[in-house]
Design a protein around this motif. Structure first.
Motif, PDB file in Angstrom:
ATOM      1  N   PRO A   1       0.810  -1.229   0.000  1.00  0.00           N
ATOM      2  CA  PRO A   1       0.000   0.000   0.000  1.00  0.00           C
ATOM      3  C   PRO A   1       0.837   1.269   0.000  1.00  0.00           C
ATOM      4  N   LEU A   2       2.041   1.201   0.555  1.00  0.00           N
ATOM      5  CA  LEU A   2       2.895   2.383   0.623  1.00  0.00           C
ATOM      6  C   LEU A   2       3.666   2.589  -0.679  1.00  0.00           C
ATOM      7  N   ILE A   3       4.176   1.514  -1.244  1.00  0.00           N
ATOM      8  CA  ILE A   3       4.959   1.617  -2.479  1.00  0.00           C
ATOM      9  C   ILE A   3       4.068   1.951  -3.665  1.00  0.00           C
ATOM     10  N   GLY A   4       2.878   1.373  -3.678  1.00  0.00           N
ATOM     11  CA  GLY A   4       1.963   1.613  -4.788  1.00  0.00           C
ATOM     12  C   GLY A   4       1.629   0.326  -5.502  1.00  0.00           C
ATOM     13  N   LYS A   5       0.347   0.159  -5.820  1.00  0.00           N
ATOM     14  CA  LYS A   5      -0.093  -1.057  -6.488  1.00  0.00           C
ATOM     15  C   LYS A   5       0.284  -1.080  -7.965  1.00  0.00           C
ATOM     16  N   SER A   6       0.748   0.068  -8.487  1.00  0.00           N
ATOM     17  CA  SER A   6       1.156   0.083  -9.893  1.00  0.00           C
ATOM     18  C   SER A   6       2.380  -0.792 -10.122  1.00  0.00           C
ATOM     19  N   LEU A   7       3.231  -0.907  -9.089  1.00  0.00           N
ATOM     20  CA  LEU A   7       4.413  -1.756  -9.196  1.00  0.00           C
ATOM     21  C   LEU A   7       4.080  -3.123  -8.613  1.00  0.00           C
ATOM     22  N   ARG A   8       3.640  -4.008  -9.445  1.00  0.00           N
ATOM     23  CA  ARG A   8       3.330  -5.375  -9.030  1.00  0.00           C
ATOM     24  C   ARG A   8       4.221  -6.310  -9.817  1.00  0.00           C
ATOM     25  N   ILE A   9       5.205  -6.849  -9.134  1.00  0.00           N
ATOM     26  CA  ILE A   9       6.201  -7.698  -9.767  1.00  0.00           C
ATOM     27  C   ILE A   9       6.242  -9.024  -9.028  1.00  0.00           C
ATOM     28  N   SER A  10       6.291 -10.104  -9.760  1.00  0.00           N
ATOM     29  CA  SER A  10       6.264 -11.429  -9.154  1.00  0.00           C
ATOM     30  C   SER A  10       7.656 -11.826  -8.679  1.00  0.00           C
ATOM     31  N   ALA A  11       7.693 -12.862  -7.853  1.00  0.00           N
ATOM     32  CA  ALA A  11       8.973 -13.353  -7.345  1.00  0.00           C
ATOM     33  C   ALA A  11       9.839 -13.890  -8.478  1.00  0.00           C
TER      34      ALA A  11
ATOM     35  N   GLU B   1       9.868 -12.857 -11.567  1.00  0.00           N
ATOM     36  CA  GLU B   1      10.409 -11.719 -12.316  1.00  0.00           C
ATOM     37  C   GLU B   1      11.586 -11.086 -11.581  1.00  0.00           C
ATOM     38  N   ILE B   2      11.516 -11.050 -10.257  1.00  0.00           N
ATOM     39  CA  ILE B   2      12.640 -10.515  -9.484  1.00  0.00           C
ATOM     40  C   ILE B   2      13.857 -11.417  -9.630  1.00  0.00           C
ATOM     41  N   GLU B   3      13.646 -12.721  -9.560  1.00  0.00           N
ATOM     42  CA  GLU B   3      14.759 -13.654  -9.744  1.00  0.00           C
ATOM     43  C   GLU B   3      15.387 -13.493 -11.126  1.00  0.00           C
ATOM     44  N   LYS B   4      14.549 -13.395 -12.134  1.00  0.00           N
ATOM     45  CA  LYS B   4      15.059 -13.236 -13.496  1.00  0.00           C
ATOM     46  C   LYS B   4      15.827 -11.931 -13.641  1.00  0.00           C
ATOM     47  N   GLY B   5      15.320 -10.858 -13.024  1.00  0.00           N
ATOM     48  CA  GLY B   5      16.006  -9.578 -13.105  1.00  0.00           C
ATOM     49  C   GLY B   5      17.333  -9.572 -12.369  1.00  0.00           C
ATOM     50  N   LEU B   6      17.413 -10.291 -11.255  1.00  0.00           N
ATOM     51  CA  LEU B   6      18.677 -10.365 -10.525  1.00  0.00           C
ATOM     52  C   LEU B   6      19.719 -11.173 -11.291  1.00  0.00           C
ATOM     53  N   ILE B   7      19.269 -12.188 -12.016  1.00  0.00           N
ATOM     54  CA  ILE B   7      20.203 -13.005 -12.795  1.00  0.00           C
ATOM     55  C   ILE B   7      20.609 -12.284 -14.078  1.00  0.00           C
ATOM     56  N   MET B   8      19.619 -11.744 -14.781  1.00  0.00           N
ATOM     57  CA  MET B   8      19.869 -10.981 -16.007  1.00  0.00           C
ATOM     58  C   MET B   8      19.123  -9.660 -15.881  1.00  0.00           C
ATOM     59  N   PRO B   9      19.789  -8.596 -15.425  1.00  0.00           N
ATOM     60  CA  PRO B   9      19.111  -7.316 -15.161  1.00  0.00           C
ATOM     61  C   PRO B   9      18.265  -6.857 -16.339  1.00  0.00           C
ATOM     62  N   ASP B  10      16.995  -6.531 -16.050  1.00  0.00           N
ATOM     63  CA  ASP B  10      16.064  -6.107 -17.083  1.00  0.00           C
ATOM     64  C   ASP B  10      15.289  -4.889 -16.604  1.00  0.00           C
ATOM     65  N   SER B  11      14.280  -4.499 -17.387  1.00  0.00           N
ATOM     66  CA  SER B  11      13.523  -3.283 -17.093  1.00  0.00           C
ATOM     67  C   SER B  11      12.727  -3.393 -15.799  1.00  0.00           C
ATOM     68  N   SER B  12      12.225  -4.585 -15.479  1.00  0.00           N
ATOM     69  CA  SER B  12      11.443  -4.740 -14.255  1.00  0.00           C
ATOM     70  C   SER B  12      12.297  -4.502 -13.018  1.00  0.00           C
ATOM     71  N   LEU B  13      13.534  -4.984 -13.039  1.00  0.00           N
ATOM     72  CA  LEU B  13      14.438  -4.752 -11.909  1.00  0.00           C
ATOM     73  C   LEU B  13      14.791  -3.273 -11.803  1.00  0.00           C
ATOM     74  N   VAL B  14      14.996  -2.622 -12.938  1.00  0.00           N
ATOM     75  CA  VAL B  14      15.296  -1.186 -12.940  1.00  0.00           C
ATOM     76  C   VAL B  14      14.129  -0.406 -12.353  1.00  0.00           C
ATOM     77  N   GLU B  15      12.917  -0.744 -12.770  1.00  0.00           N
ATOM     78  CA  GLU B  15      11.731  -0.047 -12.265  1.00  0.00           C
ATOM     79  C   GLU B  15      11.584  -0.223 -10.759  1.00  0.00           C
ATOM     80  N   LEU B  16      11.865  -1.417 -10.264  1.00  0.00           N
ATOM     81  CA  LEU B  16      11.773  -1.673  -8.828  1.00  0.00           C
ATOM     82  C   LEU B  16      12.767  -0.808  -8.059  1.00  0.00           C
ATOM     83  N   HIS B  17      14.000  -0.737  -8.522  1.00  0.00           N
ATOM     84  CA  HIS B  17      15.011   0.078  -7.844  1.00  0.00           C
ATOM     85  C   HIS B  17      14.648   1.562  -7.881  1.00  0.00           C
ATOM     86  N   ILE B  18      14.151   2.023  -9.018  1.00  0.00           N
ATOM     87  CA  ILE B  18      13.816   3.446  -9.143  1.00  0.00           C
ATOM     88  C   ILE B  18      12.679   3.824  -8.201  1.00  0.00           C
ATOM     89  N   VAL B  19      11.663   2.968  -8.108  1.00  0.00           N
ATOM     90  CA  VAL B  19      10.542   3.248  -7.202  1.00  0.00           C
ATOM     91  C   VAL B  19      11.023   3.318  -5.755  1.00  0.00           C
TER      92      VAL B  19
END
Length: 356
Positions: free
Chosen positions: A67-77, A79-97
């Motif tokens: 509720p604090l971060i915002g429901k617009s950023l809804r990323i699955s576990a 997708e986070i694993e994939k972004g940590l292994i091969m950095p992608d746009s979803s991981l970038v968006e998470l860090h920026i938020v």
């Protein structure tokens, strides 16, 4: 006749041709082997990440502070694993938020494609001693941190993300959110997680997640080794603790497998966890799967209806160049065209209501 005649190529030429064919086959085999190796490496890296308690901490943070971060950023576990292994746009968006929620604000510096890495390094340099242990894996240095981040091991990137979540949880708005929720006893369970089960001797089971991040089952094993400080009698033994973290289930099939194994176990604690998985976790996951299947079917039907409507409209307005329909500039023809258009729109609206 040319097909019947024997080949006029020399044996050397035939060997060269055969060598080319063989090299082409070897190239195809090597390409498929590289694809298999990449899949194996990805699975190995994912298993390595799932063996880190920091990943569970990050997922729990996203679940609790949604509720604090915002429901617009809804990323699955996954997708986070994939972004940590091969950095992608979803991981970038998470860090920026997360970075935008840390004071002082630095939203202007996050407009660049890779500027967030520099901001991340500067923020972590200030907070690292308070939110993590050991030496920071990356530091800002004349833009080299951007390439250094891409070359980091996925577990190191996970440590940076976990530290960033910890910093975000220490901000004033997050503290106020926790304080407000603590006044409501129904929401205090979000911040005070209870064990899903355990044997009381260092083995604990945890169950956490939500429909968007996903549900997971963890096992934590804490061992205590006591070593004597000296050889004399009455010397104090210093306990040394070691922790092993394991992700046991990430989807419905894996939950069923763990449940079946535990229900067949002779250990009472495992049998109790199996019963709890059967009563608490399995129904939630089955309901979630059915909901996703209905959503996919609804989207598929909607796309089919829209495509069919577009095709019908295109077919209705197209005419051949040789045979042209006569045009009558009368009120009757005009009213008939309007009625046809209204009928088509009403039909489409009824179909859309049925599939919603």
């Amino acid at each position: 006749m040319a097909d019947v005649l024997p080949s006029c190529r020399s044996p050397a030429a035939m060997k060269v041709a055969g060598g080319d064919e063989l090299s082409a086959k070897e190239e195809n085999v090597d390409g498929s082997a590289m694809a298999v190796d990449s899949d194996v490496n990805f699975e190995a890296e994912a298993l390595k990440l799932r063996g880190q308690w920091e990943l569970a901490s990050v997922l729990n943070f996203l679940n609790v502070f949604e509720p604090l971060i915002g429901k617009s950023l809804r990323i699955s576990a996954e997708e986070i694993e994939k972004g940590l292994i091969m950095p992608d746009s979803s991981l970038v968006e998470l860090h920026i938020v997360l970075l935008k929620g840390i004071l002082p604000p630095v939203s202007k510096m996050l407009n660049g494609s890779n500027a967030w890495v520099t901001v991340l390094c500067k923020k972590l340099a200030q907070w690292w001693p308070r939110v993590a242990e050991g030496e920071i894996p990356i530091k800002a240095f004349k833009g080299e941190e951007i390439s250094n981040y891409k070359n980091l091991d996925p577990t190191k990137r996970l440590l940076l993300l976990k530290a960033l979540c910890q910093i975000r949880a220490d901000q004033d708005d997050a503290v106020s959110y926790i304080s407000d929720c603590s006044k409501d006893k129904t929401q205090i369970s979000c911040f005070q997680k209870d064990k899903f089960g355990g044997d009381g001797n260092g083995v604990s089971y945890w169950y956490d997640g939500n429909p968007f991040v996903g549900y997971r089952l963890y096992r934590e094993v804490i061992k205590c080794d006591r070593k004597k400080k000296g050889k004399q009698k009455g010397s104090i033994s210093l306990p040394k603790f070691s922790t092993r973290w394991e992700t046991m289930a990430t989807n419905l099939e894996e939950f069923h497998k763990v449940k079946d194994n535990f229900l067949c176990s002779k250990i009472s604690s495992e049998f109790a966890v199996g019963r709890k998985i059967e009563s608490d976790a399995i129904p939630v996951l089955e309901k979630l799967r059915k909901s996703k299947e209905r959503s996919l079917k609804r989207k598929h039907r909607k796309s089919m209806l829209l495509n069919g409507f577009k095709k019908s409209c295109i077919v209705g307005v197209t005419r051949t160049c040789r045979i042209r329909a006569p045009v009558n500039y009368t009120f009757e023809e005009y009213n008939r065209a309007i009625d046809d258009a209204i009928g088509i729109s009403r039909t489409l609206g009824c179909w859309l209501l049925l599939i919603m």
